[in-house]
Design a protein around this motif. Structure first.
Motif, PDB file in Angstrom:
ATOM      1  N   LEU A 313       0.840  -1.122   0.063  1.00  0.00           N
ATOM      2  CA  LEU A 313       0.077  -0.089   0.006  1.00  0.00           C
ATOM      3  C   LEU A 313       0.868   1.380   0.003  1.00  0.00           C
ATOM      4  N   ALA A 314       2.011   1.306   0.928  1.00  0.00           N
ATOM      5  CA  ALA A 314       2.794   2.568   0.962  1.00  0.00           C
ATOM      6  C   ALA A 314       3.368   2.827  -0.399  1.00  0.00           C
ATOM      7  N   PRO A 315       3.907   1.854  -1.242  1.00  0.00           N
ATOM      8  CA  PRO A 315       4.573   2.275  -2.569  1.00  0.00           C
ATOM      9  C   PRO A 315       3.447   2.852  -3.487  1.00  0.00           C
ATOM     10  N   ARG A 316       2.345   2.388  -3.262  1.00  0.00           N
ATOM     11  CA  ARG A 316       1.066   2.600  -4.299  1.00  0.00           C
ATOM     12  C   ARG A 316       0.705   3.961  -3.968  1.00  0.00           C
ATOM     13  N   LEU A 317       0.479   4.344  -2.803  1.00  0.00           N
ATOM     14  CA  LEU A 317       0.311   5.770  -2.223  1.00  0.00           C
ATOM     15  C   LEU A 317       1.312   6.777  -2.583  1.00  0.00           C
ATOM     16  N   GLU A 371      -6.490   7.660 -12.085  1.00  0.00           N
ATOM     17  CA  GLU A 371      -5.960   6.446 -12.408  1.00  0.00           C
ATOM     18  C   GLU A 371      -5.429   5.487 -11.495  1.00  0.00           C
ATOM     19  N   GLN A 372      -4.250   6.389 -10.852  1.00  0.00           N
ATOM     20  CA  GLN A 372      -3.654   5.606  -9.829  1.00  0.00           C
ATOM     21  C   GLN A 372      -4.417   4.998  -8.629  1.00  0.00           C
ATOM     22  N   ILE A 373      -5.458   5.545  -8.365  1.00  0.00           N
ATOM     23  CA  ILE A 373      -6.306   5.275  -7.228  1.00  0.00           C
ATOM     24  C   ILE A 373      -7.233   3.990  -7.590  1.00  0.00           C
ATOM     25  N   GLN A 374      -7.534   4.343  -8.903  1.00  0.00           N
ATOM     26  CA  GLN A 374      -8.403   3.066  -9.660  1.00  0.00           C
ATOM     27  C   GLN A 374      -7.773   1.818  -9.636  1.00  0.00           C
ATOM     28  N   ARG A 375      -6.481   2.044  -9.976  1.00  0.00           N
ATOM     29  CA  ARG A 375      -5.441   0.915  -9.886  1.00  0.00           C
ATOM     30  C   ARG A 375      -5.235   0.301  -8.630  1.00  0.00           C
ATOM     31  N   ASP A 522      -3.426  11.628   3.338  1.00  0.00           N
ATOM     32  CA  ASP A 522      -3.873  11.194   4.739  1.00  0.00           C
ATOM     33  C   ASP A 522      -5.051  10.494   4.646  1.00  0.00           C
ATOM     34  N   ALA A 523      -6.138  11.029   3.844  1.00  0.00           N
ATOM     35  CA  ALA A 523      -7.247  10.341   3.404  1.00  0.00           C
ATOM     36  C   ALA A 523      -7.257   9.131   2.505  1.00  0.00           C
ATOM     37  N   LEU A 524      -6.345   9.247   1.819  1.00  0.00           N
ATOM     38  CA  LEU A 524      -6.301   7.932   1.223  1.00  0.00           C
ATOM     39  C   LEU A 524      -5.647   6.728   1.988  1.00  0.00           C
ATOM     40  N   THR A 525      -4.455   7.326   2.628  1.00  0.00           N
ATOM     41  CA  THR A 525      -4.057   6.236   3.370  1.00  0.00           C
ATOM     42  C   THR A 525      -4.918   5.787   4.397  1.00  0.00           C
TER      43      THR A 525
END
Length: 589
Positions: A313-317, A371-375, A522-525
């Motif tokens: 999750l960390a590298p994707r964020l 796009e990144q969030i969708q991935r 922060d919200a996404l994490t």
């Protein structure tokens, strides 16, 4: 008779063995042993309560109850000229004297006499009793007896019913002692010898061996106990001839080999049952081994999933953060290239600056972030599905092996529960995998992320999609920076204002970008961590009944092995003590 058949050491040992066997019995009751095996132990323990069993048989009015009272030295049973024992009566120790009528054919008399702590006596109806239930109970106790006192009366020696009963005793192979009661009626020794010869001749013909024979007078023995004058009491006691009978009974019962057998028999039964229970528990442990491996694998699935989700999750964020960093770098370059004196005409037109900022800086940033969030959403959904598939595969393999193991066997409660749990949890996993709608899961996850982003932007989520929300968040945080240059101000101070405004714009832009990155990331994490935890929790909750049961079974079986091993050691220690506590009896014999 002596106050107790047992020595103090033997009596203490007997109490210890009873307590230990009661504990073993309670332990085995929890082990799911067949009822008939537990009944064997129960009967063996009862034999300790009736450590020595003396059965008195003979025709009614032969003085059986009087003989028992004379042996005990107390008036425990009723006596009379007419039949006083209409039912089988067990005489045993009790803290108070009382009679309990169990039913019309059986009674229990308790009496606080030390001798009865190790010796139980059974008084029976006459051998000529015609009630079949009497015969059944009499035969039952005769079969369990250590010694049978066959009482015949001097006034009616060895009647036909007594002969028939002797023949029956012969088939039981019991030690029989003939007691001629009321021997005081004979006027001389010759008359007594005549009756002795008559009885022994017929009894030997029936029993195929010459039995022990004791002529006694229970009446005189009881009178001796009531006599206050010691000399007269001694004379009456001697005349009763009870001492010879009592000495014989004591020596016969207080035999080291007999006592050793008495002590060892229930221990042997208990040891065999404990060994059987231990083998059964160890077999369960072997069966449970694959379940433990499956449960451990399932638990490892959740551990691996949790670790992988947090690790990936960390590298994707970080990709989202990199997009924002690149956006910030382009923005700073834009201010450096745009806010120059040579472009004062463009700067004077704020709308044109905003258009250029959107085209050159903002451009496709929202789309890239979306796009990144969708991935990330697709990755999380795919990960969830793959883990459920793995869980299902583990359970399917365990079910197949388990069904192979139980073919032809009758499962007991834990086996049945294990199979039910395997079916239930496996069905849950299959249902989830078979009905897993990745698009639906992705939409729901996206909706949760939209809500988190909207909350960060203080924006009302609804029909607005994720892309529009991201655009709004970024635009609201950055586009106002482009309005920092006012045309009127530039027209007045031109040359001096532009460098200052450029510096101010860049600093404000950096500040806004820091706020944007912090709040958005922060919200996404938080949201993706929450979704990851939900994914892990769903799998944990799905397999929890099975893993809980297996872990509980493992703990139970380990406790059972420990308890049974302790019981074995305790039984072994008691068996080792038997020789020691019975040795003095052998030496004194």
């Amino acid at each position: 008779m002596r106050s107790s058949i047992l020595t103090d050491e033997q009596a203490a040992y007997l109490r210890q063995e009873k307590e230990s066997l009661a504990a073993v019995q309670a332990l085995l009751k929890k082990m799911d042993l067949p009822r008939e095996r537990l009944d064997l132990l129960q009967k063996a323990i009862l034999q300790l309560d009736e450590l020595f069993l003396l059965v008195i048989v003979g025709e009614f009015n032969a003085g059986k109850s009087a003989l028992i009272n004379a042996l005990l030295g107390e008036k425990v049973l009723k006596e009379g000229a007419t039949p006083t024992t209409s039912r089988v009566t067990l005489v045993k120790w009790g803290d108070q004297a009382k009679e309990q009528i169990v039913d019309e054919n059986f009674a229990v008399v308790t009496y606080p006499l030390e001798l009865l702590d190790s010796l139980n006596i059974v008084d029976t109806p006459g051998t000529n009793a015609i009630i079949r239930e009497h015969e059944r109970l009499t035969e039952e106790y005769v079969l369990r007896s250590d010694l049978v006192l066959f009482v015949t009366s001097a006034d009616r020696p060895l009647t036909e019913s007594e002969r028939q009963f002797l023949e029956r005793i012969l088939t039981w192979g019991k030690k029989v002692v003939l007691v001629l009661n009321k021997a005081d009626i004979f006027e001389d020794q010759a008359a007594l010898e005549e009756v002795r010869a008559f009885i022994l001749t017929h009894a030997t013909a029936i029993l195929k061996e010459t039995p022990e024979f004791f002529p006694v007078s229970a009446r005189l023995a009881q009178r001796a106990g009531l006599e206050s004058t010691a000399e007269i009491s001694a004379d009456l006691r001697s005349a009763s001839r009870m001492d010879d009978l009592e000495t014989y009974i004591h020596n016969t019962l207080d035999d080291s080999s007999r006592l050793r057998l008495k002590f060892n028999n229930p221990l042997g039964v208990a040891d065999a049952l404990v060994s059987q229970a231990l083998e059964a528990v160890q077999a369960e442990q072997h069966t449970l081994k694959e379940d433990r491996e499956t449960a451990a694998a399932l638990e490892q699935v959740t551990v691996d999933l949790e670790r992988e989700l947090h690790a990936e999750l960390a590298p994707r964020l970080a990709e989202v953060e990199n997009i924002l960093h690149r956006f910030e770098a382009r923005g700073l370059d834009f201010f450096d290239n745009t806010m120059r004196l040579t472009k004062i005409g463009t700067l004077a037109r704020g709308d044109q600056v905003r258009v250029q900022f959107e085209q050159q800086v903002l451009s496709d940033v929202p789309a890239q972030i979306e796009e990144q969030i969708q991935r990330m959403i697709d990755w999380l959904v795919q990960k969830d599905l793959r883990e459920w598939q793995q869980v299902m595969n583990y359970l399917n393999r365990r079910q197949a092996r388990y069904l192979e193991q139980i073919v032809g066997e009758t499962g007991h409660a834990p086996d049945n529960h294990r199979r039910e749990l395997l079916d239930s949890v496996g069905k849950t996993a299959r249902t989830i995998v078979d009905t897993y709608d990745q698009n639906k899961e992705a939409r729901e996850l996206a909706a949760n992320v939209e809500a988190a982003v909207a909350q960060t932007a203080m924006f009302e989520a609804g029909a607005v999609g994720l892309g529009a929300l991201v655009t709004f968040v970024i635009a609201s945080s950055t586009l106002d920076i482009t309005g920092i240059l006012a045309a009127g101000t530039l027209a007045i101070v031109g040359f001096f204002v532009i460098p200052y405004k450029r510096k101010q714009a860049k600093e404000n832009f950096k500040e806004k970008m820091l706020t944007l990155r912090t709040t958005l990331l922060d919200a996404l994490t938080e949201q993706f961590n929450h979704e990851a935890e939900n994914a892990v929790s769903r799998i944990k909750d799905g397999i929890a009944p099975y893993t809980r049961f297996i872990n509980a079974e493992q703990a139970r079986l380990e406790q059972d092995v420990h308890a049974l091993t302790d019981a074995q050691q305790q039984i072994g220690a008691l068996q080792a003590q038997v020789d020691a506590v019975t040795a003095p009896a052998a030496e004194n014999a």
